[in-house]
Design a protein around this motif. Structure first.
Motif, PDB file in Angstrom:
ATOM      1  N   MET A   1      -0.923  -1.011  12.262  1.00  0.00           N
ATOM      2  CA  MET A   1      -2.103  -0.757  11.937  1.00  0.00           C
ATOM      3  C   MET A   1      -2.683  -1.456  10.818  1.00  0.00           C
ATOM      4  SD  MET A   1      -1.323   3.141  10.428  1.00  0.00           S
ATOM      5  CE  MET A   1      -3.037   2.504   9.144  1.00  0.00           C
TER       6      MET A   1
ATOM      7  N   THR B   1       8.607   6.025   5.601  1.00  0.00           N
ATOM      8  CA  THR B   1       8.911   4.886   4.888  1.00  0.00           C
ATOM      9  C   THR B   1       9.503   5.692   3.618  1.00  0.00           C
ATOM     10  OG1 THR B   1       6.732   5.796   3.730  1.00  0.00           O
ATOM     11  CG2 THR B   1       7.070   3.813   5.840  1.00  0.00           C
TER      12      THR B   1
ATOM     13  N   CYS C   1       0.763  -0.373   1.127  1.00  0.00           N
ATOM     14  CA  CYS C   1       1.047  -1.206   1.788  1.00  0.00           C
ATOM     15  C   CYS C   1       0.484  -2.731   1.502  1.00  0.00           C
ATOM     16  CB  CYS C   1       0.864  -0.772   3.180  1.00  0.00           C
ATOM     17  SG  CYS C   1       1.311   0.692   4.232  1.00  0.00           S
TER      18      CYS C   1
ATOM     19  N   CYS D   1       8.316   2.213   9.031  1.00  0.00           N
ATOM     20  CA  CYS D   1       7.428   2.782   9.581  1.00  0.00           C
ATOM     21  C   CYS D   1       6.780   2.974  10.577  1.00  0.00           C
ATOM     22  CB  CYS D   1       6.877   1.958   8.625  1.00  0.00           C
ATOM     23  SG  CYS D   1       4.703   2.323   9.239  1.00  0.00           S
TER      24      CYS D   1
ATOM     25  N   ARG E   1      -4.435   0.164   6.961  1.00  0.00           N
ATOM     26  CA  ARG E   1      -2.792  -0.321   6.795  1.00  0.00           C
ATOM     27  C   ARG E   1      -3.512   0.603   5.069  1.00  0.00           C
ATOM     28  NH1 ARG E   1      -3.787  -5.016   5.481  1.00  0.00           N
ATOM     29  NH2 ARG E   1      -3.393  -6.350   4.084  1.00  0.00           N
TER      30      ARG E   1
ATOM     31  N   LEU F   1       5.352   0.605  12.444  1.00  0.00           N
ATOM     32  CA  LEU F   1       5.728  -0.628  13.077  1.00  0.00           C
ATOM     33  C   LEU F   1       6.192  -1.012  13.928  1.00  0.00           C
ATOM     34  CD1 LEU F   1       7.037  -3.482  11.373  1.00  0.00           C
ATOM     35  CD2 LEU F   1       9.143  -2.355  10.509  1.00  0.00           C
TER      36      LEU F   1
ATOM     37  N   MET G   1       3.689   6.868   4.833  1.00  0.00           N
ATOM     38  CA  MET G   1       3.548   6.047   6.268  1.00  0.00           C
ATOM     39  C   MET G   1       4.750   7.540   6.418  1.00  0.00           C
ATOM     40  SD  MET G   1       1.295   4.943   6.589  1.00  0.00           S
ATOM     41  CE  MET G   1       1.523   4.592   8.729  1.00  0.00           C
TER      42      MET G   1
HETATM   43  S1  SF4 Z   1       2.373  -2.316   6.073  1.00  0.00           S
HETATM   44 FE1  SF4 Z   1       2.323  -0.895   8.528  1.00  0.00          FE
HETATM   45  S2  SF4 Z   1       3.658  -1.426   9.055  1.00  0.00           S
HETATM   46 FE2  SF4 Z   1       4.587  -1.839   6.708  1.00  0.00          FE
HETATM   47  S3  SF4 Z   1       4.565   0.620   6.436  1.00  0.00           S
HETATM   48 FE3  SF4 Z   1       2.645  -0.126   6.122  1.00  0.00          FE
HETATM   49  S4  SF4 Z   1       1.841   0.971   8.671  1.00  0.00           S
HETATM   50 FE4  SF4 Z   1       3.697   0.921   8.808  1.00  0.00          FE
END
Ligand code: SF4
Length: 89
Positions: A41, A19, A49, A26, A45, A29, A16
């Motif tokens: 998302m 990250t 994730c 991200c 994900r 986020l 992502m």
């Molecule tokens: S869970 Fe969501 S916010 Fe966290 S790294 Fe994965 S896509 Fe990004």
């Protein structure tokens, strides 16, 4: 997932966007770190994730990068009843 949401890590792997940084953030986020955040998302994900769990090494590494205290894992196994325990009144 929009193409700009990912960035290459190697010729084969991607991550992502945001990250793979010293201070990860991200692209998906939303919110303010250390206050309230959520994944934009969550239902879509990636499997990587989903592998990150609260208080695991990767979670705490990201927390520390943002000057947040690490979470501590607590053993949630059910306690055994101590049948010999006597109440003191
Ligand atoms: S869970 Fe969501 S916010 Fe966290 S790294 Fe994965 S896509 Fe990004």
């Amino acid at each position: 997932m929009p193409e700009h949401y990912t960035e290459p890590v190697t010729a084969v792997y991607s991550c992502m966007a945001g990250t793979n940084q010293k201070k990860p953030r991200c692209i998906a986020l939303g919110g303010t770190i250390a206050k309230q955040v959520s994944c934009g998302m969550y239902e879509l994900r990636s499997s990587s994730c989903k592998e990150v769990q609260i208080a695991d090494e990767q979670c705490n590494k990201a927390r520390l990068a943002h000057h947040m205290l690490p979470f501590v894992q607590i053993d949630t196994d059910e306690a055994d009843n101590d049948d010999s325990f006597e109440y003191v009144s």
